[in-house]
Design an enzyme around this catalytic site. Sequence first.
Site, PDB file in Angstrom:
ATOM      1  N   GLU A  60     -62.342  -8.074 -16.702  1.00  0.00           N
ATOM      2  CA  GLU A  60     -61.013  -8.044 -16.004  1.00  0.00           C
ATOM      3  C   GLU A  60     -60.600  -9.343 -15.446  1.00  0.00           C
ATOM      4  O   GLU A  60     -59.467  -9.678 -15.664  1.00  0.00           O
ATOM      5  CB  GLU A  60     -60.930  -6.919 -14.885  1.00  0.00           C
ATOM      6  CG  GLU A  60     -61.340  -5.446 -15.484  1.00  0.00           C
ATOM      7  CD  GLU A  60     -60.241  -5.143 -16.693  1.00  0.00           C
ATOM      8  OE1 GLU A  60     -59.187  -5.520 -16.605  1.00  0.00           O
ATOM      9  OE2 GLU A  60     -60.618  -4.159 -17.466  1.00  0.00           O
ATOM     10  N   HIS A  68     -59.133 -11.268 -18.139  1.00  0.00           N
ATOM     11  CA  HIS A  68     -57.607 -10.924 -18.391  1.00  0.00           C
ATOM     12  C   HIS A  68     -56.716 -11.798 -17.275  1.00  0.00           C
ATOM     13  O   HIS A  68     -56.033 -12.757 -17.819  1.00  0.00           O
ATOM     14  CB  HIS A  68     -57.364  -9.556 -18.204  1.00  0.00           C
ATOM     15  CG  HIS A  68     -57.752  -8.599 -19.401  1.00  0.00           C
ATOM     16  ND1 HIS A  68     -57.266  -9.059 -20.488  1.00  0.00           N
ATOM     17  CD2 HIS A  68     -58.529  -7.793 -19.263  1.00  0.00           C
ATOM     18  CE1 HIS A  68     -57.714  -7.991 -21.354  1.00  0.00           C
ATOM     19  NE2 HIS A  68     -58.356  -7.265 -20.850  1.00  0.00           N
ATOM     20  N   HIS A  93     -56.166 -15.387 -18.193  1.00  0.00           N
ATOM     21  CA  HIS A  93     -55.173 -15.565 -19.261  1.00  0.00           C
ATOM     22  C   HIS A  93     -53.999 -15.722 -18.617  1.00  0.00           C
ATOM     23  O   HIS A  93     -52.930 -16.404 -19.123  1.00  0.00           O
ATOM     24  CB  HIS A  93     -55.366 -14.483 -19.963  1.00  0.00           C
ATOM     25  CG  HIS A  93     -54.782 -14.518 -21.716  1.00  0.00           C
ATOM     26  ND1 HIS A  93     -54.577 -13.361 -22.493  1.00  0.00           N
ATOM     27  CD2 HIS A  93     -54.334 -15.470 -22.131  1.00  0.00           C
ATOM     28  CE1 HIS A  93     -54.084 -13.843 -23.724  1.00  0.00           C
ATOM     29  NE2 HIS A  93     -53.871 -15.070 -23.282  1.00  0.00           N
TER      30      HIS A  93
HETATM   31 ZN   LIG Z   1     -59.503  -5.456 -21.414  1.00  0.00          ZN
END
Ligand SMILES: [Zn+2]
Length: 510
Positions: free
Chosen positions: A303, A306, A309
């Site tokens: 997580e 993410h 990102h």
């Molecule tokens: Zn994911």
Amino acid sequence: MKFGNNVLKATNDYKLVVDDVARLEGCTEGQLAAALELGNESDETKGKYVFTIHLPSMEPFLMNCKDRELRKELWTAYSTRCTSGETDNTQIINEIVNLRLEKANILGYKSHAAYVLDDNMAKTPEAVDELLMQVWEPALAKAKEEAAEYQKMIDAEGGNFKLEPCDWRYYSETLRKQKYDLDDDVIRPYFSLDNVREGMFMVANKLYGIEFRENKNIPVYHPDAVAYEVVENNNVIAILYMDFFPRESKRSGAWMTNFREQSYTKDGKKIIPLVSLVLNFTKPSGDKPSLLNFDETSTLFHEFGHSLHSILSDCRYESLSGTNVSRDFVELPSQVMEQWAGYPEVMKMYAKHYKTGEVIPDSLINKIEAASTYGQGFINTELIAASLLDMAYANISEPTEIKYPDFEDAEMQKIGLIPEIISRYRSTYFQHVFSGGYSAGYYGYTWAAVLDNDAFEAFKENGVFDKKTADAFRYNVLQNGNTEDAMVLYKRFRGQEPSIEPLLKNRGLK
Ligand SMILES: [Zn+2]
């Protein structure tokens, strides 16, 4: 047909109530304590042990509880949920599938899959199929070997029954303990939440030169949530909120979301992203901090990937920035972060015993590594079965009356799924695909796994903290959101198209 009804209903209220602790042989002390606590929450079950079909309760129960009847009861409740009564989803699936087809046709596509994939890295249903089948075949072969091994164990203990889905986790776990002696209770003390969190911050710092500073002045939505400023060269480039523990009213699972996406104003001022990480780890109790197992550690890194990102996004428009990329690309930044979590050299930097500060011993790292390829037949088979089920619904090109479970059963038979394993999600509770935006996209986990294994291969070749490789990943992939074709971005980072070989090798399928 009417619109508005077309999301799956969820049911999680099933309770397995056990009076007699003798029937819970095999369950750990922690499990029993949690089950008793749950029982004490209601007058009706006071003093009794309660297990639910929530994964944190169900998974360890299926792995540890020796009593086959109880396993079967909980498993049946789980695998047949939403097939009748108030939460019956069977008709809703039929409506969703046909409405999706109608929408795709209106937009000029022959199927929902063709419509969805047009915008994805994979581009066509054929490309998806080709990829999935390359993993499916070795995975299924491996799963059959695993099934045979468990059957042998059943026979050896005079079980006199055929292995069923409710047994799989129990025998898999028993054999895992025998072969690898990898006991959760031995692992967890090395992965306190604090150490894992600092570990992932350290990795991000070494790769991208960013720092995370807690700021208690930033308002949070619940006392459990914490807020960090993400700092690069003395500039705050993002705010990261983290919310680690379960509570009533909070959805289970783990996810990352944005309160605000990164973008630029018309006059070129950068709007920083507000990123939120939500998890459901065991709460600290008494003087014992929250201790993670290695799966949970990987989930946190995932997580967090993410989040990076989003945090490192540098795009003009909000709608194209950060994680607003295609479904089969969005899991690359997350899954690649898991690779650092499990890399021995990195693990030694963060995995320290919460009481003694002792660095995780090599013997334990070796066991974790060996265990990581254990059970991969099952893991890949149930995952890819679900991906193929998703595609089967999405590839429908004529209005079809979908009957449950006939359609699902026929598809699973077609690909040769063995009866000891079911799709990771059955249709009636396949929320990702029918309500969660992963339709014709569940394959994305496998597609992204090809990418993340191939991407980490570049780091392994050059050094896992190699600045040049990290820069190439950041500036070619992470910062660009959806402003360019994903394959173009990837090739710019890697110099070539991704290869499936590292994935097969790392998962022990080759
Ligand atoms: Zn994911």
